[in-house]
Design a protein around this motif. Sequence first.
Motif, mmCIF file in Angstrom:
data_model
loop_
_atom_site.group_PDB
_atom_site.id
_atom_site.type_symbol
_atom_site.label_atom_id
_atom_site.label_comp_id
_atom_site.label_asym_id
_atom_site.label_seq_id
_atom_site.Cartn_x
_atom_site.Cartn_y
_atom_site.Cartn_z
ATOM 1 N N ALA A 24 0.831 -1.209 0.000
ATOM 2 C CA ALA A 24 0.000 0.000 0.000
ATOM 3 C C ALA A 24 0.863 1.256 0.000
ATOM 4 C CB ALA A 24 -0.918 -0.011 1.225
ATOM 5 N N TYR A 25 1.936 1.247 0.811
ATOM 6 C CA TYR A 25 2.864 2.379 0.825
ATOM 7 C C TYR A 25 3.533 2.527 -0.544
ATOM 8 C CZ TYR A 25 2.470 2.365 5.942
ATOM 9 O OH TYR A 25 2.006 2.428 7.232
ATOM 10 N N TYR A 26 3.896 1.399 -1.152
ATOM 11 C CA TYR A 26 4.599 1.425 -2.440
ATOM 12 C C TYR A 26 3.735 2.091 -3.513
ATOM 13 C CZ TYR A 26 7.699 -0.270 -6.160
ATOM 14 O OH TYR A 26 8.568 -0.339 -7.225
ATOM 15 N N VAL A 86 11.658 -9.855 -9.763
ATOM 16 C CA VAL A 86 11.021 -9.074 -10.825
ATOM 17 C C VAL A 86 10.496 -7.754 -10.261
ATOM 18 C CG1 VAL A 86 9.127 -9.011 -12.488
ATOM 19 C CG2 VAL A 86 10.434 -11.117 -12.168
ATOM 20 N N LEU A 87 9.875 -7.801 -9.070
ATOM 21 C CA LEU A 87 9.374 -6.570 -8.446
ATOM 22 C C LEU A 87 10.509 -5.593 -8.159
ATOM 23 C CD1 LEU A 87 6.693 -7.829 -5.880
ATOM 24 C CD2 LEU A 87 6.336 -6.948 -8.183
ATOM 25 N N PHE A 88 11.664 -6.108 -7.776
ATOM 26 C CA PHE A 88 12.812 -5.252 -7.471
ATOM 27 C C PHE A 88 13.246 -4.461 -8.710
ATOM 28 C CE2 PHE A 88 17.426 -4.553 -7.194
ATOM 29 C CZ PHE A 88 17.485 -3.825 -6.015
ATOM 30 N N LEU A 89 13.153 -5.121 -9.868
ATOM 31 C CA LEU A 89 13.541 -4.464 -11.120
ATOM 32 C C LEU A 89 12.451 -3.560 -11.689
ATOM 33 C CD1 LEU A 89 15.234 -7.540 -12.862
ATOM 34 C CD2 LEU A 89 16.387 -5.652 -11.692
ATOM 35 N N ALA A 90 11.235 -3.692 -11.169
ATOM 36 C CA ALA A 90 10.081 -3.044 -11.794
ATOM 37 C C ALA A 90 10.060 -1.536 -11.620
ATOM 38 C CB ALA A 90 8.788 -3.648 -11.248
ATOM 39 N N GLY A 91 10.386 -1.034 -10.436
ATOM 40 C CA GLY A 91 10.242 0.395 -10.182
ATOM 41 C C GLY A 91 8.788 0.805 -10.281
ATOM 42 N N THR A 92 8.480 1.711 -11.212
ATOM 43 C CA THR A 92 7.087 2.137 -11.406
ATOM 44 C C THR A 92 6.485 1.519 -12.668
ATOM 45 O OG1 THR A 92 7.808 4.116 -12.606
ATOM 46 C CG2 THR A 92 7.496 4.331 -10.231
ATOM 47 N N ASN A 93 7.179 0.564 -13.266
ATOM 48 C CA ASN A 93 6.698 -0.083 -14.486
ATOM 49 C C ASN A 93 5.547 -1.017 -14.140
ATOM 50 O OD1 ASN A 93 6.458 -2.099 -16.658
ATOM 51 N ND2 ASN A 93 8.279 -1.117 -17.517
ATOM 52 N N ILE A 94 4.349 -0.664 -14.548
ATOM 53 C CA ILE A 94 3.155 -1.425 -14.177
ATOM 54 C C ILE A 94 3.187 -2.835 -14.761
ATOM 55 C CG2 ILE A 94 0.642 -1.540 -14.359
ATOM 56 C CD1 ILE A 94 1.636 0.546 -12.417
ATOM 57 N N VAL A 95 3.732 -2.990 -15.963
ATOM 58 C CA VAL A 95 3.782 -4.313 -16.588
ATOM 59 C C VAL A 95 4.654 -5.253 -15.766
ATOM 60 C CG1 VAL A 95 4.508 -5.619 -18.626
ATOM 61 C CG2 VAL A 95 3.348 -3.415 -18.901
ATOM 62 N N LEU A 96 5.840 -4.789 -15.353
ATOM 63 C CA LEU A 96 6.726 -5.633 -14.544
ATOM 64 C C LEU A 96 6.141 -5.869 -13.157
ATOM 65 C CD1 LEU A 96 10.334 -4.394 -15.449
ATOM 66 C CD2 LEU A 96 9.179 -6.509 -16.124
ATOM 67 N N ALA A 127 12.882 4.349 11.178
ATOM 68 C CA ALA A 127 14.325 4.567 11.185
ATOM 69 C C ALA A 127 14.798 5.286 9.926
ATOM 70 C CB ALA A 127 15.050 3.230 11.322
ATOM 71 N N PHE A 128 14.064 5.134 8.838
ATOM 72 C CA PHE A 128 14.467 5.773 7.578
ATOM 73 C C PHE A 128 13.667 7.034 7.280
ATOM 74 C CE2 PHE A 128 16.461 1.714 7.076
ATOM 75 C CZ PHE A 128 17.582 1.958 6.287
ATOM 76 N N GLY A 129 12.991 7.571 8.310
ATOM 77 C CA GLY A 129 12.406 8.897 8.189
ATOM 78 C C GLY A 129 11.020 8.973 7.590
ATOM 79 N N TYR A 130 10.239 7.872 7.655
ATOM 80 C CA TYR A 130 8.884 7.924 7.114
ATOM 81 C C TYR A 130 8.002 8.821 7.972
ATOM 82 C CZ TYR A 130 4.201 6.584 5.678
ATOM 83 O OH TYR A 130 2.910 6.620 5.249
ATOM 84 N N ALA A 154 13.096 7.175 3.118
ATOM 85 C CA ALA A 154 11.861 6.426 3.347
ATOM 86 C C ALA A 154 11.450 5.660 2.090
ATOM 87 C CB ALA A 154 10.734 7.371 3.765
ATOM 88 N N VAL A 155 11.704 6.231 0.928
ATOM 89 C CA VAL A 155 11.407 5.537 -0.335
ATOM 90 C C VAL A 155 12.243 4.264 -0.442
ATOM 91 C CG1 VAL A 155 11.611 5.673 -2.854
ATOM 92 C CG2 VAL A 155 10.640 7.591 -1.572
ATOM 93 N N PHE A 156 13.537 4.358 -0.033
ATOM 94 C CA PHE A 156 14.394 3.163 -0.022
ATOM 95 C C PHE A 156 13.816 2.099 0.898
ATOM 96 C CE2 PHE A 156 17.560 0.877 2.491
ATOM 97 C CZ PHE A 156 18.188 0.126 1.489
ATOM 98 N N ALA A 157 13.359 2.494 2.082
ATOM 99 C CA ALA A 157 12.801 1.534 3.035
ATOM 100 C C ALA A 157 11.543 0.866 2.473
ATOM 101 C CB ALA A 157 12.482 2.242 4.353
#
Length: 497
Positions: free
Chosen positions: A281-283, A337-347, A414-417, A428-431
């Motif tokens: 949900a955060y993603y 695959v999710l790690f490589l996806a970023g914001t790519n909806i297809v991946l 810890a990562f500032g969310y 926070a985006v990295f976390a």
Amino acid sequence: MTASATGGAVPSTAVEPGREGRPVAETGRRADPDYVSWPVRLGWSARALSLAANIIILGYFSLYATDTLGMNPALLGTLMLASKLFDGLTDLVAGWMIDRTHTRWGRARPYEFAMLGLWISIWALFSIPAGLPLGAKAALLFVLYTLVNSVFATLAHANQTLYTALAFPTRVAIGRVSAFSGMFISVGVVVISVIIPQGLAWAGKDPGRWSTFILALAVPMAVLGMMRFVFVKESVVQSADTAEKVTFREIFAALRDNKWIWIIFVLGVLQNLLLNVGAAAYYFRYIVGDIGLQSWISLASLLVIPAVMAIPPLMKRFKLSSIIIAGQLVCVLGNCVLFLAGTNIVLLLIGSLIIGVGTLPLSYMIGILIIDCATYNEWRGHRRLESVMGAVQSFSAKIGTGLGLAAAGAFLGAFGYDGGLDAQPDSAVFAIRALFTWIPALIALLMVVTLRFYKLEDLLPQINQDLAERRAAQGIAAGPAADGGPANSADTPTDKP
């Protein structure tokens, strides 16, 4: 002939030791103990869907608490972990209580009324006034979250194993209803998973809208939650049904002597740690930029539903634990695959579909492993204690959920969310990305390692044969042969000890 999942080819009329059914007057397929009628399948599956919906909506509670109630994520995680640890006491008590129950409705069936209390409590949990002082919000959150999980969800989970054992006389019947439930739940979960993000997009951070939306969801789910009580009766008689009520000493002795249930416990902790450490949900809110898009990913999950029907045939050739291991390795691939996806909806879609396939075996078949642990109890000279075995697995789920929520909250904090911000800092985006991708992959690998130590399935053919002979010698099992009799290596070579 049907091949038993415990090993060996057995007659289709076989009934497992300790689970002899009442005499059946029907003829034809209804007289077959492997047969499961459609009303039973639908009633059983409707209740399972209601419980699955509870898990799905609770997955959004952290988002609600941080962004709508303004709770600090680290404090929130600590409160929920404390609640889950308290669950450990109620799980074993619930299992003990259910195993001692004898009513005109049955032993496990009366506890289906917990589903009504569950959904009332969930609505109250998502209706906490945002204007309360922080201390009052924290206290109310803890009480309601504990009520949902430690009381009602505990009873709903704790009766599952015993109810299954008393409703279906063979593992084949259990496999059939589990496969159908998998199909039914998968479709229902996709529908619910599409509806919820759209509803949350409408609700935004407004507490009143959250309360309204959860109420609209809770009412039909409570109705579905009572369907199993209406349509599924307890039809199997066990010798333990007429024995003296179980004592805590018997429970502790069985738990002491059954190492396999503790492997299931570790597996349950890891499974629920994985489910709750994620940040989907955060993603979608902060990285993809639209939480509503999560609905379309969920809708595409319909494509993986037919895969659940492949599990019962696979159980005739492979050990269930091996099928679950393969599924977890598939999940690791999906997270890559999710790690490589970023914001790519297809991946994101492809990765989610891969994970969906991988999670099916463990999600829908773990109950069979728990019943096997109850059979092992009987072989060791203890009571079967299905409810207690189920309570151990339920406790593991609570611990895993609590650890996952606490770890996710601490990690984000810890990562500032900051839930009050519309855009999160890079840390926070990295976390969020880590919680969504590579951390779940590592947990899935730990589950693979855990299952490598689970060897009970190799012993089951001999265990079931010993139990059948023991009961025959005692004059208890005068009926059909025991499921899991002498193994035919041509049918199930992987199940031979």
